[in-house]
Design a protein around this motif. Structure first.
Motif, PDB file in Angstrom:
ATOM      1  N   LYS A 158      30.224  54.940  -3.881  1.00  0.00           N
ATOM      2  CA  LYS A 158      29.685  53.590  -3.803  1.00  0.00           C
ATOM      3  C   LYS A 158      30.400  52.690  -4.815  1.00  0.00           C
ATOM      4  CE  LYS A 158      25.695  55.512  -4.456  1.00  0.00           C
ATOM      5  NZ  LYS A 158      24.331  55.711  -4.847  1.00  0.00           N
ATOM      6  N   PRO A 159      30.802  51.495  -4.400  1.00  0.00           N
ATOM      7  CA  PRO A 159      31.436  50.592  -5.353  1.00  0.00           C
ATOM      8  C   PRO A 159      30.433  50.087  -6.384  1.00  0.00           C
ATOM      9  CG  PRO A 159      31.114  49.491  -3.255  1.00  0.00           C
ATOM     10  CD  PRO A 159      30.709  50.925  -3.069  1.00  0.00           C
ATOM     11  N   ALA A 160      30.908  49.914  -7.592  1.00  0.00           N
ATOM     12  CA  ALA A 160      30.053  49.384  -8.649  1.00  0.00           C
ATOM     13  C   ALA A 160      29.800  47.901  -8.412  1.00  0.00           C
ATOM     14  CB  ALA A 160      30.716  49.588 -10.008  1.00  0.00           C
ATOM     15  N   VAL A 161      28.580  47.473  -8.709  1.00  0.00           N
ATOM     16  CA  VAL A 161      28.207  46.074  -8.538  1.00  0.00           C
ATOM     17  C   VAL A 161      27.834  45.515  -9.906  1.00  0.00           C
ATOM     18  CG1 VAL A 161      26.567  44.516  -7.440  1.00  0.00           C
ATOM     19  CG2 VAL A 161      27.339  46.540  -6.223  1.00  0.00           C
ATOM     20  N   ALA A 162      28.361  44.358 -10.222  1.00  0.00           N
ATOM     21  CA  ALA A 162      28.040  43.717 -11.484  1.00  0.00           C
ATOM     22  C   ALA A 162      26.580  43.267 -11.463  1.00  0.00           C
ATOM     23  CB  ALA A 162      28.953  42.526 -11.727  1.00  0.00           C
ATOM     24  N   LEU A 163      25.951  43.242 -12.618  1.00  0.00           N
ATOM     25  CA  LEU A 163      24.550  42.848 -12.711  1.00  0.00           C
ATOM     26  C   LEU A 163      24.332  41.443 -12.169  1.00  0.00           C
ATOM     27  CD1 LEU A 163      21.671  43.430 -13.597  1.00  0.00           C
ATOM     28  CD2 LEU A 163      22.287  42.620 -15.883  1.00  0.00           C
ATOM     29  N   SER A 164      25.247  40.536 -12.478  1.00  0.00           N
ATOM     30  CA  SER A 164      25.090  39.158 -12.006  1.00  0.00           C
ATOM     31  C   SER A 164      25.107  39.088 -10.480  1.00  0.00           C
ATOM     32  CB  SER A 164      26.185  38.257 -12.583  1.00  0.00           C
ATOM     33  OG  SER A 164      27.453  38.724 -12.171  1.00  0.00           O
ATOM     34  N   GLU A 165      25.970  39.907  -9.845  1.00  0.00           N
ATOM     35  CA  GLU A 165      26.020  39.944  -8.383  1.00  0.00           C
ATOM     36  C   GLU A 165      24.733  40.522  -7.809  1.00  0.00           C
ATOM     37  OE1 GLU A 165      29.489  42.113  -7.270  1.00  0.00           O
ATOM     38  OE2 GLU A 165      30.828  40.732  -8.309  1.00  0.00           O
ATOM     39  N   ALA A 166      24.198  41.552  -8.441  1.00  0.00           N
ATOM     40  CA  ALA A 166      22.955  42.163  -7.967  1.00  0.00           C
ATOM     41  C   ALA A 166      21.791  41.185  -8.078  1.00  0.00           C
ATOM     42  CB  ALA A 166      22.660  43.434  -8.760  1.00  0.00           C
ATOM     43  N   VAL A 167      21.721  40.440  -9.183  1.00  0.00           N
ATOM     44  CA  VAL A 167      20.646  39.458  -9.364  1.00  0.00           C
ATOM     45  C   VAL A 167      20.769  38.340  -8.337  1.00  0.00           C
ATOM     46  CG1 VAL A 167      19.711  37.715 -10.946  1.00  0.00           C
ATOM     47  CG2 VAL A 167      20.283  39.995 -11.790  1.00  0.00           C
ATOM     48  N   GLU A 168      21.977  37.857  -8.107  1.00  0.00           N
ATOM     49  CA  GLU A 168      22.186  36.806  -7.096  1.00  0.00           C
ATOM     50  C   GLU A 168      21.760  37.269  -5.713  1.00  0.00           C
ATOM     51  OE1 GLU A 168      25.936  34.801  -6.743  1.00  0.00           O
ATOM     52  OE2 GLU A 168      26.090  34.626  -8.925  1.00  0.00           O
ATOM     53  N   ALA A 169      22.126  38.478  -5.336  1.00  0.00           N
ATOM     54  CA  ALA A 169      21.756  39.016  -4.028  1.00  0.00           C
ATOM     55  C   ALA A 169      20.243  39.152  -3.912  1.00  0.00           C
ATOM     56  CB  ALA A 169      22.433  40.361  -3.798  1.00  0.00           C
TER      57      ALA A 169
END
Length: 109
Positions: free
Chosen positions: A84-95
Motif C-alpha cells: 500500500k502506498p504511504a499517505v501523508a497525514l494532510s492528504e488523509a485529513v483532506e480526504a
C-alpha cells in the motif's frame, strides 16, 4: 539476521530468513560494499519490526521513502513491506473532510 553475498562481477545478494521460515535471496545488483551494508541494516530492521510487531525505526522509514521502485517492488514481493502506498497525514485529513463535508455543520467543519 541477513547476510551479504559477493558474486563474481561485483554483484551483491542479500540472504535472510523470511517470515515463513524459508531462506530468501534478494538480488541487489552491482553496488559498493557501503551501500549493500546499508540495505542489509534496513532489511534487518524491517524483519525485526515485523517479528515483534513494532513500527520500523525512523531511519528505516526515511530510507523507504527514498528508495527506487525496483527495490521497493522486491521488498514488497518478499513481504518485507506492505504494497500500500504511504499517505501523508494532510492528504488523509483532506480526504476525510471531503467525505464528511455533507454531514458536518459548517461551523464544526
Amino acid at each position: 539476521m541477513a547476510s551479504l553475498i559477493n558474486r563474481p562481477g561485483g554483484e551483491r545478494r542479500l540472504q535472510f530468513v523470511g517470515h515463513d521460515g524459508k531462506r530468501k535471496t534478494l538480488r541487489l545488483g552491482k553496488l559498493n560494499r557501503k551501500a549493500a551494508e546499508s540495505i542489509r541494516g534496513h532489511v534487518e530492521g524491517l524483519l525485526e519490526a515485523r517479528r515483534i510487531g513494532q513500527p520500523v525505526r525512523a531511519e528505516t522509514h526515511v530510507w523507504l521513502e527514498s528508495i527506487g521502485q525496483g527495490l521497493r517492488a522486491k521488498l514488497i514481493r518478499y513481504g518485507l513491506i506492505d504494497g500500500k502506498p504511504a499517505v501523508a497525514l494532510s492528504e488523509a485529513v483532506e480526504a476525510y473532510l471531503k467525505r464528511k463535508a455533507t454531514s458536518i455543520k459548517p461551523g464544526s467543519l
